[in-house]
Enzyme design. Structure first.
Site, short mmCIF file in Angstrom:
data_model
loop_
_atom_site.label_atom_id
_atom_site.label_comp_id
_atom_site.label_asym_id
_atom_site.label_seq_id
_atom_site.Cartn_x
_atom_site.Cartn_y
_atom_site.Cartn_z
N ASP A 1 0.90 -1.28 0.12
CA ASP A 1 0.15 0.03 0.15
C ASP A 1 0.77 1.03 0.04
O ASP A 1 0.31 2.29 -0.40
CB ASP A 1 -1.12 -0.12 1.09
CG ASP A 1 -0.52 0.11 2.53
OD1 ASP A 1 0.60 -0.27 2.62
OD2 ASP A 1 -1.29 0.22 3.27
N ASP B 1 -5.37 0.31 5.78
CA ASP B 1 -5.99 0.09 6.97
C ASP B 1 -7.12 1.25 7.26
O ASP B 1 -8.39 0.85 7.38
CB ASP B 1 -5.08 0.19 8.28
CG ASP B 1 -4.12 -0.65 8.20
OD1 ASP B 1 -4.04 -1.66 7.50
OD2 ASP B 1 -3.25 -0.71 9.03
N TYR C 1 8.72 -2.47 11.23
CA TYR C 1 7.80 -2.18 10.13
C TYR C 1 8.35 -0.96 9.22
O TYR C 1 8.70 -0.89 8.05
CB TYR C 1 6.56 -1.68 10.50
CG TYR C 1 5.43 -1.11 9.23
CD1 TYR C 1 4.66 -2.05 8.89
CD2 TYR C 1 5.69 0.10 8.94
CE1 TYR C 1 3.84 -1.37 7.71
CE2 TYR C 1 4.89 0.74 8.00
CZ TYR C 1 3.92 -0.17 7.35
OH TYR C 1 2.92 0.21 6.40
N ALA D 1 -2.39 -6.65 17.34
CA ALA D 1 -2.78 -8.09 16.72
C ALA D 1 -2.73 -7.86 14.95
O ALA D 1 -3.07 -8.70 14.44
CB ALA D 1 -4.24 -8.36 17.11
#
Ligand code: GLA
Length: 354
Positions: free
Chosen positions: A33, A165, A214, A116
């Site tokens: 993304d 997201d 990340y 999560a």
């Protein structure tokens, strides 16, 4: 008790606005993304609900069903590295947009687990922005809200995420998937075929996006893109594709993952539209291999769960979300769902269904 009643009980008056936003699971398309590629997330049943009201002071009060006690922070406070930063970041953005200023009383009722990989933070930020827009009497476009929510992560939190997201929690509905082109934000809603079940299982390994791994992958992709002379690593010309082999081994592997993942995601969207479970499942399994071996974002525990899921009758299984822990998403034929899930959870203490 309803959300509004709970707010009344805590703050002694009615909220000015409320909003309810689901978490999301990404079915395929990982780390594409922010590289101009395709993603295919779906909403989950779990939701974040917020109610809020400006309180006329310079202190924001935050109370959540997921954490004990009421937390007070000065309005306009900087990030301090705990979960309330997501709320403060959303309010910072709402203030910049002229939607809400000063202190706010905020109540959060959520069953979306954090850490999560199911976008609890995107859901919380989006819900607060929506409630802030409603308080201001502004009819905010969902795509604009997604862009604002992403800027909270990028600018206030310092997390260089893409927009998957925020688009997923803002636009997806349970029972369908959102085939999103992250380059131009065009999207298509695809119904999940009735005989398919996606089960989301938490590995028990907590993940923290902010922990740097990340960001490290994000920077590797940026370096690969820069070396190849593009701003969209997913969308290489044939000459750029050939030049991938000239990159360092690490950058070559990262580029291989995102370029192949983009194509797999486009194929997976077509397979879902055609109710072609075999193809969709195969693409999920190839996606996991690529995510684990080329992007190196899995863990031994997650790999073991994916292998056992497939050995025990799942058709597809992969690590979902930002990587390094969190959840796997499993594709089952619907008639197997209950027995398979019960047996899997029993075999793996510490895992749980999201
Ligand atoms: C996190 C980020 C998203 C995306 C995924 C990986 O969820 O917030 O923008 O990059 O990881 O696909």
């Amino acid at each position: 008790m309803s959300l509004l009643d709970k707010f009344m009980t805590i703050y002694g008056r009615a909220p000015t606005a409320s909003a309810s936003v689901p978490g999301r699971v990404n079915l395929i398309g990982e780390h594409t993304d922010y590289n101009g590629g395709a993603v295919l997330p779906a909403a989950i049943e779990r939701r974040v609900e917020v109610a809020l009201s400006p309180n006329g002071s310079f202190t924001t009060s935050i109370q959540s069903t997921r954490f004990n006690g009421r937390i007070e922070r000065p309005s306009g406070d900087q990030k301090r590295n705990d979960w309330t930063d997501y709320a403060m970041g959303a309010l910072w953005k709402a203030d910049k947009l002229g939607w809400l200023s000063g202190g706010v009383d905020l109540f959060i009722d959520s069953d979306v687990p954090d850490g999560a990989g199911v976008s609890s933070s995107a859901a919380l930020i989006t819900a607060i922005l929506r409630a802030a827009a409603e308080t201001a009497g502004v009819g905010a476009d969902p795509v604009d809200v997604a862009k604002h929510a992403r800027s909270v992560e990028n600018e206030y939190i310092g997390m260089p995420c893409g927009i998957m997201d925020q688009m997923a929690v803002g636009l997806a509905r349970p029972g369908s998937a959102l085939a999103l082109n992250t380059r131009d934000l065009s999207f298509e809603v695809i119904d999940i075929p009735s005989g398919w079940r996606f089960v989301v299982i938490h590995s028990g390994v907590r993940r923290e996006l902010a922990d740097g791994r990340y960001k490290a992958r994000f920077e590797e992709c940026q370096n690969a893109a820069e070396a190849l002379g593009t701003d969209a690593l997913c969308l290489l010309s044939s000459a750029q594709q050939e030049a991938v082999d000239t990159l360092t081994d690490t950058l070559r592997k990262r580029a291989l993952h995102v370029t192949s993942e983009h194509l797999r995601t486009l194929q997976a969207s077509s397979a879902m539209k055609a109710s072609d479970l075999d193809t969709f499942a195969r693409l999920m399994n190839e996606s996991h291999r690529s995510y684990a071996e080329d992007f190196e974002a899995s863990t031994p525990e997650i790999d073991a769960l994916v292998t056992d899921a497939l050995d025990s009758g799942a058709r597809g299984a992969r690590l979902t979300g930002g990587g390094f822990g969190g959840c796997i998403v499993v594709l089952l034929e619907s008639h197997l769902e209950q027995d398979w899930t019960t047996a899997f959870l029993n075999r793996h203490p510490g895992t749980w269904q999201v």
